[in-house]
Design a protein around this motif. Structure first.
Motif: not given
Length: 460
Positions: A402-403, A406, A429-430, A433, A437
């Motif tokens: 997911g990272g 992103v 943002l990364t 994230t 998570t």
């Protein structure tokens, strides 16, 4: 207790009885001093025990590495032209990515199998083969390439691969004293190079990016030589074989995939986009300075986690109760260190830019913001480190994938248009994230494995 303390107290009492009243304050002071020494004795003993322990020795090794890296990492951007430092940053980023591609999850496999004999030679040969392929591919794809850059990149990758595997082997054997001495040798090379660079300030502009990378290659090679020479970390006959390597490869590749996403995408993808953005090598240099300062601040916390991994791995295989108790104790210590890290991240980068890296003063708050955000998100490192140590890294697939998604999408959208501000926004943002998570994934893993709980569940 300090040897001789009771005798000192008894002597003070005798003097108090046999001396005139004028000497009474001296005797009372001596008695109080003996009592104070007795009260401090347990604290002094604990400090000595921790300093002599594996964790203490490894923390000292990281202290040496941090000091040497701090001098080298501050001298390069301060003295080299911004464009040269940008090219150096690209080569170092490529080296780190290729080393990770070559070693994959081999260091984690070695640490997780602490106490067992593994085919280290086979793992090294496998990693060097992948390293050659990765170095050639990276030099062909990078616009900062060239024959000199390709050669120094290949040499740095080879040294980094062997150093990473031998360092993991030393930690798995709890040979933290050897790690300290190897780091001291490596730090000595970097310190000497830093002094040489400072003494040649009028000619510092003649340094090339390849020359700066070659210095780091020599430092890593010196540490490798030390690991091979010391008796405690000298290779044994059972390790000088390739037999049994294939049985470890599923674990190596499984963990390696996650580690590659972490190193190549989650930490450095901005550099690739920045190199082709309006900010160019200047943007690469600014982000690299921020990452260097952040990495130096994160080293002590990362050292704590690295030093704990072998013991946690052994305890998890043996006694879950002892593992849970040890994990919670270490979590409290890591939490205290993390608070100090966040506070330091608000002060030290500002001082470094204001006093040493003055040419980066226009981007001071950008650098401070990146360092602070990475430190705040670094608190999740405890969770990922524990999951790697106990072999439950599958819970990190979603955070890593997911990272990575992103990171790629945010950089592809923001960095080509906005340059440096877009890359910084995508990076923050990364990081947020991945950290968020990871905490969620660890909470779910702790439900399946109660021993992973970072605090005890009390019932009424």
């Amino acid at each position: 207790m300090i040897p001789g303390a009771p005798a000192a107290a008894a002597a003070a009492s005798t003097i108090a009885i046999s001396t005139p009243a004028v000497g009474l304050p001296v005797a009372v002071g001596a008695a109080r001093g003996g009592a104070g020494a007795r009260r401090l004795a347990p604290l002094v003993a604990r400090l000595r025990e921790r300093a002599a322990s594996g964790t203490g020795q490894y923390m000292a090794a990281i202290g040496v590495r941090t000091a040497a890296r701090a001098g080298w990492s501050l001298a390069l951007p301060a003295l080299l032209p911004v464009a040269v430092y940008g090219r150096y940053s690209v080569l170092i980023a490529l080296s780190v990515v290729v080393v990770q591609f070559a070693t994959l999850g081999a260091p984690q496999a070695i640490i997780r199998e602490a106490g067992r004999t593994l085919p280290v030679l086979g793992l090294v040969m496998h990693a060097l083969l992948l390293g050659v392929v990765g170095a050639v591919g990276a030099s062909l794809l990078s616009p900062s390439g060239g024959r000199d850059a390709t050669l120094v990149l290949a040499a740095n990758v080879a040294a980094g691969v062997v150093l990473g595997l031998l360092g993991a082997r030393a930690k798995a054997r709890l040979a933290f004293g050897t790690v300290l001495r190897a780091e001291s040798v490596c730090g000595g090379v970097l310190l000497a190079s830093t002094l040489g660079l400072l003494l040649s300030v009028p000619h510092a502009g003649s340094w090339s990016a390849s020359a700066a990378v070659a210095v780091e290659c020599v430092a890593a090679g010196a540490a490798v030589a030390w690991y091979l020479a010391e008796r405690r970390t000298r290779m044994t006959a059972g390790e000088l074989t390739a037999r049994g390597t294939a049985a470890l490869l599923p674990s190596v590749y499984g963990v390696g995939g996650l580690a590659m996403l972490d190193v190549a995408v989650l930490r450095r993808v901005e550099i690739y986009f920045l190199e082709h953005s309006p900010s160019g090598l200047t943007g690469v240099a600014v982000v690299s300075v921020a990452l260097q300062l952040s990495n130096m601040l994160l080293l002590p916390a990362a050292a704590m986690l690295d030093a704990w991994q072998p013991r946690l791995a052994v305890a998890f295989r043996g006694d879950p109760g002892a593992f849970a108790e040890a994990l919670r104790s270490r979590a409290r210590r890591f939490g205290a260190a993390w608070v100090g890290l966040v506070v330091a991240s608000m002060v030290l980068p500002t001082l470094a830019v204001s006093l040493v890296l003055r040419k980066y003063d226009p981007w001071c708050w950008t650098i401070v913001g990146v360092v602070l955000a990475r430190s705040v998100c670094g608190g999740a490192g405890l969770c990922s480190s524990v999951l790697y140590a106990v072999g439950l890294q599958r819970w990190l697939v979603v955070p890593c994938v997911g990272g990575a998604c992103v990171a790629v999408v945010a950089n592809a959208w923001l960095t080509p248009r906005l340059g440096l501000p877009g890359a910084v926004g995508a990076h923050l943002l990364t990081q947020a994230t991945v950290a968020g998570t990871t905490l969620v994934a660890y909470a779910y893993a702790a439900r399946r494995h109660p021993a992973l709980a970072l605090w005890s569940r009390r019932t009424a």
